[in-house]
Design an enzyme around this catalytic site. Structure first.
Site, PDB file in Angstrom:
ATOM      1  N   ASP A 131       0.864  -1.183   0.000  1.00 49.88           N
ATOM      2  CA  ASP A 131       0.000   0.000   0.000  1.00 49.88           C
ATOM      3  C   ASP A 131       0.896   1.227   0.000  1.00 49.88           C
ATOM      4  O   ASP A 131       1.725   1.401   0.894  1.00 49.88           O
ATOM      5  CB  ASP A 131      -0.908  -0.009   1.231  1.00 49.88           C
ATOM      6  CG  ASP A 131      -1.904   1.146   1.218  1.00 49.88           C
ATOM      7  OD1 ASP A 131      -2.210   1.646   0.118  1.00 49.88           O
ATOM      8  OD2 ASP A 131      -2.372   1.551   2.306  1.00 49.88           O
ATOM      9  N   GLU A 134      -2.046  -1.736  -5.342  1.00 51.75           N
ATOM     10  CA  GLU A 134      -3.367  -1.190  -5.638  1.00 51.75           C
ATOM     11  C   GLU A 134      -3.222  -0.121  -6.708  1.00 51.75           C
ATOM     12  O   GLU A 134      -2.321   0.721  -6.645  1.00 51.75           O
ATOM     13  CB  GLU A 134      -3.994  -0.591  -4.373  1.00 51.75           C
ATOM     14  CG  GLU A 134      -5.405  -0.059  -4.580  1.00 51.75           C
ATOM     15  CD  GLU A 134      -6.004   0.515  -3.302  1.00 51.75           C
ATOM     16  OE1 GLU A 134      -7.230   0.681  -3.249  1.00 51.75           O
ATOM     17  OE2 GLU A 134      -5.244   0.789  -2.352  1.00 51.75           O
ATOM     18  N   ASP A 167      -3.646   1.283   7.782  1.00 49.69           N
ATOM     19  CA  ASP A 167      -2.748   0.948   6.676  1.00 49.69           C
ATOM     20  C   ASP A 167      -2.447  -0.546   6.635  1.00 49.69           C
ATOM     21  O   ASP A 167      -2.447  -1.164   5.564  1.00 49.69           O
ATOM     22  CB  ASP A 167      -1.450   1.745   6.780  1.00 49.69           C
ATOM     23  CG  ASP A 167      -1.666   3.235   6.586  1.00 49.69           C
ATOM     24  OD1 ASP A 167      -2.637   3.604   5.895  1.00 49.69           O
ATOM     25  OD2 ASP A 167      -0.872   4.037   7.130  1.00 49.69           O
TER      26      ASP A 167
END
Length: 217
Positions: free
Chosen positions: A22, A105, A187
């Protein structure tokens, strides 16, 4: 003249089957194995560069003083760019060497830059460059590189039980799941979901989510 060269992927042992990543602004990459890639600090150089840029805007075009200021700004940006590039190469190489499947992502950076409060911080991160490095090195080392849809609710689902708690404000960094009672770092939870979706566990998560919602009802 043109040449066609066949290159065999470099084979090396891996520590993990997969890893979810991420990308963020304060921390470049939060990974599903618990590691974080902290961004190098170069605030002092950046502050000097911004001060000179304001000075440059006030100076007359084509003047000698403006040209001197422009050169000073360029010299300040060089070490910043070199530090960032070196950091990204080291992080991306480590990730690709140690993992068989790398999952990121998809981010619509062009739309995110429309946010005037965050545009400078986002542009400095160079997420696109980091993704390109990971993708290129994955091919070189014979790894699998995946990018999941940006519409996946990675910050709305509990990574442990699959319960969907919905949208939350970005200022909320820790969440308590009402289903399993687990306190999740925003997160770290999100990156676990990225890895699950990338590895094809999406249907399992949705099935568990329905069970949790039924039992709570």
């Amino acid at each position: 003249m043109s040449f066609v060269v066949e290159v065999q992927p470099i084979q090396s042992d891996v520590k993990n089957q997969s890893i979810g990543i991420d990308l963020g602004m304060k921390t470049l990459a939060v990974m599903s194995n618990g590691e974080k890639a902290e961004i190098p600090i170069y605030k002092k150089l950046d502050r000097k560069a911004r001060k000179l840029q304001r000075k440059l805007a006030r100076q007359l075009k084509d003047s000698q003083r403006r040209n001197v200021t422009r050169i000073k700004i360029a010299k300040l940006h060089n070490p910043i760019a070199d530090t960032r590039k070196d950091f990204m190469h080291k992080v991306s190489t480590k990730i690709v060497k140690q993992n068989q499947v790398i999952i990121l992502e998809d981010l619509k950076v062009s739309e995110m830059l429309n946010n005037r409060k965050l545009s400078r911080a986002i542009s400095q991160q160079e997420w696109r460059e980091f993704r390109t490095l990971c993708e290129a090195k994955s091919e070189k080392f014979g790894r699998e590189f995946q990018v999941i849809s940006r519409w996946e609710p990675t910050s709305q689902v509990c990574a442990d039980c699959g319960f969907k708690w919905g949208k939350t404000d970005l200022s909320i960094r820790s969440l308590l799941c009402m289903s399993c009672g687990t306190e999740q770092d925003r997160d770290e939870n999100g990156v676990k979901i990225i890895e699950k979706v990338g590895m094809g566990n999406r249907h399992d998560s949705k099935r568990v989510q329905r069970v949790c919602q039924t039992s709570n009802g």
